[in-house]
Design a protein around this motif. Structure first.
Motif, PDB file in Angstrom:
ATOM      1  N   GLU A 271       0.859  -1.184   0.000  1.00 13.31           N
ATOM      2  CA  GLU A 271       0.000   0.000   0.000  1.00 13.31           C
ATOM      3  C   GLU A 271       0.890   1.226   0.000  1.00 13.31           C
ATOM      4  O   GLU A 271       1.887   1.283   0.713  1.00 13.31           O
ATOM      5  N   TRP A 272       0.519   2.209  -0.824  1.00 11.25           N
ATOM      6  CA  TRP A 272       1.279   3.444  -0.927  1.00 11.25           C
ATOM      7  C   TRP A 272       0.450   4.631  -0.439  1.00 11.25           C
ATOM      8  O   TRP A 272      -0.788   4.629  -0.534  1.00 11.25           O
ATOM      9  N   SER A 273       1.138   5.636   0.056  1.00 10.17           N
ATOM     10  CA  SER A 273       0.549   6.941   0.330  1.00 10.17           C
ATOM     11  C   SER A 273       1.189   7.935  -0.634  1.00 10.17           C
ATOM     12  O   SER A 273       2.417   8.087  -0.649  1.00 10.17           O
TER      13      SER A 273
ATOM     14  N   THR B  44      -7.570  13.731   2.409  1.00  8.89           N
ATOM     15  CA  THR B  44      -7.034  12.431   1.996  1.00  8.89           C
ATOM     16  C   THR B  44      -8.109  11.642   1.270  1.00  8.89           C
ATOM     17  O   THR B  44      -9.237  11.495   1.766  1.00  8.89           O
TER      18      THR B  44
ATOM     19  N   THR C 112      -9.064   7.938  -0.081  1.00 10.70           N
ATOM     20  CA  THR C 112      -8.722   6.533   0.187  1.00 10.70           C
ATOM     21  C   THR C 112      -9.360   5.649  -0.867  1.00 10.70           C
ATOM     22  O   THR C 112     -10.582   5.676  -1.065  1.00 10.70           O
TER      23      THR C 112
ATOM     24  N   ARG D 285      -4.341   7.542  -0.470  1.00 12.53           N
ATOM     25  CA  ARG D 285      -3.981   6.217   0.051  1.00 12.53           C
ATOM     26  C   ARG D 285      -4.488   5.195  -0.946  1.00 12.53           C
ATOM     27  O   ARG D 285      -5.678   5.154  -1.272  1.00 12.53           O
ATOM     28  N   THR D 286      -3.599   4.347  -1.415  1.00 12.57           N
ATOM     29  CA  THR D 286      -3.921   3.510  -2.577  1.00 12.57           C
ATOM     30  C   THR D 286      -4.742   2.273  -2.257  1.00 12.57           C
ATOM     31  O   THR D 286      -5.238   1.619  -3.182  1.00 12.57           O
TER      32      THR D 286
ATOM     33  N   THR E 276      -3.444  14.037  -0.376  1.00  8.82           N
ATOM     34  CA  THR E 276      -2.878  12.708  -0.130  1.00  8.82           C
ATOM     35  C   THR E 276      -3.825  11.657  -0.690  1.00  8.82           C
ATOM     36  O   THR E 276      -5.042  11.755  -0.508  1.00  8.82           O
TER      37      THR E 276
ATOM     38  N   VAL F  62       3.483   2.291   2.751  1.00  2.00           N
ATOM     39  CA  VAL F  62       3.061   2.321   4.152  1.00  2.00           C
ATOM     40  C   VAL F  62       2.695   0.932   4.670  1.00  2.00           C
ATOM     41  O   VAL F  62       2.600   0.723   5.878  1.00  2.00           O
TER      42      VAL F  62
END
Length: 413
Positions: A137-139, A243, A245, A274-275, A272, A297
């Protein structure tokens, strides 16, 4: 008094659900509509419980699931879920008894494979499961990513559209059936999955915060979809710090994937992204002008595979390079195992029992780890969990079983 492990009756299901909540550290008391909603989709013949003087103290459930194998074939597997043991009854062999009952029934039904998503790493290798697909998982720091802030749509002539929630089950179901056969490790999404995704999780409360986006190719075909939500967070001097998500994003090709990620990173106020859980070799970081804007992350094992029938399992998938390999598979549980000759061509494979000397020796859990093409035979040999008996056999195993892209399951179960 001995602890009883057996299928759960209809009248016992609320108590089973309470024990399930207890094991997962949720509130043990659920509203009646939540319990009845959960009851509506389970097959009680595959719901197990351990009972101490009539009170449920451990839970276990399985169901049929279609899994995509290497090469694009799909097979029905025994998907294991809802596994808990109450903290008052740990270390009494309850999980072992429930697992033995379920895997034995799966073997009798003719399932060649079982799957699960492990909450804890050390548990399931004891039962012959091996970690077969991982996740990352990437941010994404959107301002740093280097994407054009004036972007207004895909450069390839395709388009992005937001879908009405009422249209998602039909459009999403048709698209997912096209997508999942292209991705080893992907599973089916049934009607209930789409109802929960677009409506209620047992409670009747719609998920009104969810957005669904689709990418259409220049020819008008849907080739990618994403589900996402966003918070509303504003910093000092009225600067947006929101963010986004991603719950899931699937695509048939890199163009669709690129367009969807660019769209998500271009939404006003989002700083941001979150993937969500992605394949560990996902294209995403390198789809950004500055890949360092995507920070990992989470990186971990995810889906585990248990082989229940070695010949049927190995014949169901394809192999990266043709070859012949004699495998000596150890299964302490006695569900499968033995010595087998695997012969793979460019298009098909045969696997039959043999008395020939083995090229490699391995436990059934290592076979599960290799099965979808993620684990490395070279690495397993270095770790001492796969033994080379014939010179060059480890290299041959590596070249046959490994896949160019890593397996990935987009969903949790």
């Amino acid at each position: 008094m001995s602890l009883e492990v057996r299928p759960v009756t209809d009248s016992e299901f609320p108590d089973w659900h309470r024990a399930l909540n207890t094991g997962f550290l949720r509130s043990p008391v659920s509203p009646e509509e939540v319990v009845s909603g959960a009851r509506s989709y389970v097959d009680l013949t595959r719901v197990l419980g351990a009972f101490d003087r009539g009170r449920c103290v451990a839970t276990f459930r399985s169901f049929d699931q279609e899994l995509t194998l290497v090469g694009g074939a799909t097979r029905t597997v025994d998907a294991v879920t809802s596994v808990t043991v109450s903290p008052t009854h740990r270390r009494r062999g309850l999980l072992s008894r429930m697992m033995a009952a379920d895997l034995g029934a799966a073997k009798e039904r003719g399932d060649a494979l079982a799957t699960l998503i492990a909450a804890e790493y050390p548990i399931y290798g004891r039962y012959g499961f091996g970690p077969a697909a991982s996740l990352a998982e990437w941010s994404i720091d959107v301002p740093r990513a280097g994407l054009d802030p004036r972007w207004s749509g895909p450069e390839d002539g395709g388009s992005i559209e937001l879908l009405d929630i009422a249209d998602v089950p039909k459009i999403g179901g048709e698209f997912h059936d096209r997508f999942r056969v292209t991705q080893p490790g992907a599973t089916d999404r049934n009607e209930r999955w789409w109802r929960m995704e677009t409506g209620a999780k047992h409670s009747g409360t719609p998920k009104t915060e969810r957005f669904f986006a689709a990418y259409r190719s220049p020819a008008g075909e849907i080739e990618g979809m994403a589900a996402y939500s966003a918070d509303t967070n504003w910093g000092d001097v009225k600067q947006p710090l929101n963010t986004l998500t991603v719950d899931w994003l699937t695509a048939l090709n890199p163009a669709a994937q690129r367009a969807l990620w660019h769209f998500l990173c271009s939404i006003d106020w989002i700083t941001t992204v979150r993937t969500g859980y992605r394949a560990p070799d996902d294209l995403l970081p390198n789809l950004l002008p500055d890949p360092r804007a995507a920070r990992i992350v989470t990186q971990a094992d995810y889906m585990w595979v248990r082989v229940l029938d070695v010949p049927r399992a190995l014949e169901a998938r394809t192999y990266t390079t043709p070859g012949t390999l004699v495998l000596d598979v150890h299964d302490p549980s006695g569900l499968t195992g033995g010595r087998f000759r695997l012969e793979a061509s460019d298009t098909e494979a045969s696997c039959t029992p043999t008395t020939d000397s083995p090229d490699v020796t391995l436990d059934v859990k290592e076979l599960g780890a290799l099965y979808l093409g993620d684990a490395s035979a070279v690495r397993l040999a270095a770790l001492g969990t796969l033994t080379e008996n014939t010179p060059g056999a480890v290299s041959r195993t590596e070249s046959m079983f490994r896949t160019p892209r890593r397996p990935w399951i987009p969903d949790i179960f």
